[in-house]
Design a protein around this motif. Structure first.
Motif, short mmCIF file in Angstrom:
data_model
loop_
_atom_site.label_atom_id
_atom_site.label_comp_id
_atom_site.label_asym_id
_atom_site.label_seq_id
_atom_site.Cartn_x
_atom_site.Cartn_y
_atom_site.Cartn_z
N GLU A 3 -9.68 -8.50 2.65
CA GLU A 3 -10.00 -7.07 2.73
C GLU A 3 -8.78 -6.30 2.23
O GLU A 3 -7.70 -6.40 2.81
CB GLU A 3 -10.29 -6.66 4.18
CG GLU A 3 -10.45 -5.16 4.35
CD GLU A 3 -10.44 -4.70 5.80
OE1 GLU A 3 -10.38 -3.47 6.01
OE2 GLU A 3 -10.49 -5.53 6.71
N GLU A 4 -8.94 -5.57 1.14
CA GLU A 4 -7.87 -4.72 0.64
C GLU A 4 -7.96 -3.37 1.34
O GLU A 4 -9.02 -2.74 1.33
CB GLU A 4 -7.96 -4.54 -0.87
CG GLU A 4 -7.65 -5.80 -1.64
CD GLU A 4 -7.64 -5.58 -3.14
OE1 GLU A 4 -8.16 -4.54 -3.62
OE2 GLU A 4 -7.11 -6.45 -3.84
N ASP A 26 -10.69 -5.60 14.57
CA ASP A 26 -11.42 -4.50 13.94
C ASP A 26 -10.97 -3.17 14.55
O ASP A 26 -10.97 -3.00 15.76
CB ASP A 26 -12.92 -4.71 14.16
CG ASP A 26 -13.76 -3.69 13.44
OD1 ASP A 26 -13.35 -3.22 12.37
OD2 ASP A 26 -14.85 -3.36 13.95
N THR A 44 -8.04 -1.01 10.27
CA THR A 44 -8.74 -2.13 9.65
C THR A 44 -10.25 -1.95 9.83
O THR A 44 -10.69 -1.30 10.77
CB THR A 44 -8.33 -3.47 10.28
OG1 THR A 44 -8.67 -3.44 11.67
CG2 THR A 44 -6.86 -3.74 10.11
N GLU A 45 -11.01 -2.53 8.92
CA GLU A 45 -12.47 -2.50 9.03
C GLU A 45 -13.02 -3.89 9.33
O GLU A 45 -14.20 -4.14 9.18
CB GLU A 45 -13.08 -1.95 7.74
CG GLU A 45 -12.76 -0.49 7.52
CD GLU A 45 -13.42 0.07 6.28
OE1 GLU A 45 -14.18 -0.65 5.60
OE2 GLU A 45 -13.17 1.25 5.99
N GLY A 46 -12.15 -4.77 9.74
CA GLY A 46 -12.52 -6.12 10.10
C GLY A 46 -11.35 -6.74 10.85
O GLY A 46 -10.39 -6.06 11.16
N GLU A 71 -6.73 -11.01 5.60
CA GLU A 71 -7.57 -12.18 5.30
C GLU A 71 -8.09 -12.82 6.56
O GLU A 71 -7.48 -12.77 7.57
CB GLU A 71 -6.77 -13.20 4.48
CG GLU A 71 -6.46 -12.65 3.11
CD GLU A 71 -5.93 -13.72 2.17
OE1 GLU A 71 -6.20 -14.91 2.39
OE2 GLU A 71 -5.26 -13.35 1.22
#
Length: 71
Positions: A3-4, A26, A44-46, A71
């Motif tokens: 995830e960038e 998350d 973060t989105e994850g 990651e």
């Protein structure tokens, strides 16, 4: 899958909250940006391990600049 995390606005990097190698959940903060005297946390989105931190405190970022990779 990586995830960038990218800047959504032109801003100054006020504070780096997370360090490379840490595991984030998350919604955890990575950096705090400052624009027009407002503090904007970048979350973060994850979840995953922060494998790359592309900015330092005091940097100026443009819209779309890479801030970190999760990651």
């Amino acid at each position: 899958m990586a995830e960038e995390i990218r800047a959504e606005i032109v801003a100054n990097v006020m504070k780096v909250v997370a360090a490379e190698g840490v595991t984030l959940g998350d919604g955890d903060p990575v950096v705090i940006l400052e624009s027009m005297k407002m503090e904007i946390p970048v979350l973060t989105e994850g979840s995953g391990k922060l494998t790359r931190l592309a900015v330092h405190e005091g940097d100026v970022v443009q819209e779309g600049d890479l801030l970190a990779v999760l990651e």
